[in-house]
Scaffold this active site. Structure first.
Site, PDB file in Angstrom:
ATOM      1  N   VAL A  99       0.603  -1.233   0.100  1.00  0.00           N
ATOM      2  CA  VAL A  99      -0.087  -0.220   0.050  1.00  0.00           C
ATOM      3  C   VAL A  99       0.812   1.322  -0.152  1.00  0.00           C
ATOM      4  CG1 VAL A  99      -1.571   1.278   1.284  1.00  0.00           C
ATOM      5  CG2 VAL A  99      -1.666  -1.224   1.321  1.00  0.00           C
ATOM      6  N   CYS A 100       0.655   2.147  -0.836  1.00  0.00           N
ATOM      7  CA  CYS A 100       1.337   3.485  -1.027  1.00  0.00           C
ATOM      8  C   CYS A 100       0.251   4.464  -0.269  1.00  0.00           C
ATOM      9  CB  CYS A 100       1.679   3.769  -2.185  1.00  0.00           C
ATOM     10  SG  CYS A 100       2.548   5.353  -2.440  1.00  0.00           S
ATOM     11  N   LEU A 101       0.487   4.785   0.690  1.00  0.00           N
ATOM     12  CA  LEU A 101      -0.084   5.808   1.795  1.00  0.00           C
ATOM     13  C   LEU A 101       0.587   6.576   2.464  1.00  0.00           C
ATOM     14  CD1 LEU A 101      -3.074   6.840   2.348  1.00  0.00           C
ATOM     15  CD2 LEU A 101      -3.094   5.044   3.984  1.00  0.00           C
TER      16      LEU A 101
END
Length: 171
Positions: A99-101
């Site tokens: 996840v890119c957050l």
């Protein structure tokens, strides 16, 4: 640092049990659309759970399994949250589930909890950031303004992987 981390995780787990967000006491469509708990009582640094799709959107009806690895430096450093169930989203790698957050990277603070981080990941489903994609194909569809095409693609993958996977979560 590990004992501080363990105390914090025990506190969070206790709060989750009171809120009934733990998989054993409710379904994946529990409060906040998130259900998490430690994999075992002996290892508080490895959790599992599920995130349900937000109603009235392309992810509606889907339930995705997630894996949460917690560093011994938690809560000073963020957990690593990955999707186990494949999901089509610009900020989630389709094969690895990464996840890119920002809050799971450079915007993390000790004020975040595992539950609030998972709720933020769920919110990301309806608010993708197309300028930092891990799934370039999904991001390009949105970049070109094809919301209908994107929603159709997401519904296809939701139906293919997340609807059927829901039954495996309950077994």
């Amino acid at each position: 640092m590990s004992s501080t981390s363990s105390r914090r995780l025990l506190k969070e787990y206790s709060a989750l049990q009171k809120e009934s967000v733990v998989p054993s006491s409710s379904s994946a469509s529990s409060m906040h659309g998130v259900s998490i708990s430690p994999v075992s009582q002996e290892d508080l640094f490895h959790w599992t759970g599920s995130i349900s799709g937000i109603p009235d959107g392309p992810y509606e009806g889907g339930v995705w399994k997630i894996d949460i690895s917690i560093p011994t430096t938690y809560p000073l450093h963020p957990p690593d949250i990955k999707f186990i169930t494949p999901i089509c989203h610009p900020n989630i790698h389709f094969k690895t589930g990464e996840v890119c957050l920002d809050i799971l990277k450079n915007q993390w603070t000790a004020a975040w909890t595992l539950l609030s981080a998972c709720i933020a990941v769920r919110a990301l489903l309806t608010d993708p950031e197309i300028n930092s994609p891990l799934n370039i194909d999904a991001a390009n569809i949105l970049r070109h303004g094809d919301k209908m095409g994107y929603d159709s693609l997401v519904r296809y993958f939701t139906n293919k992987y997340a609807i059927l996977d829901h039954y495996a979560l309950e077994q």
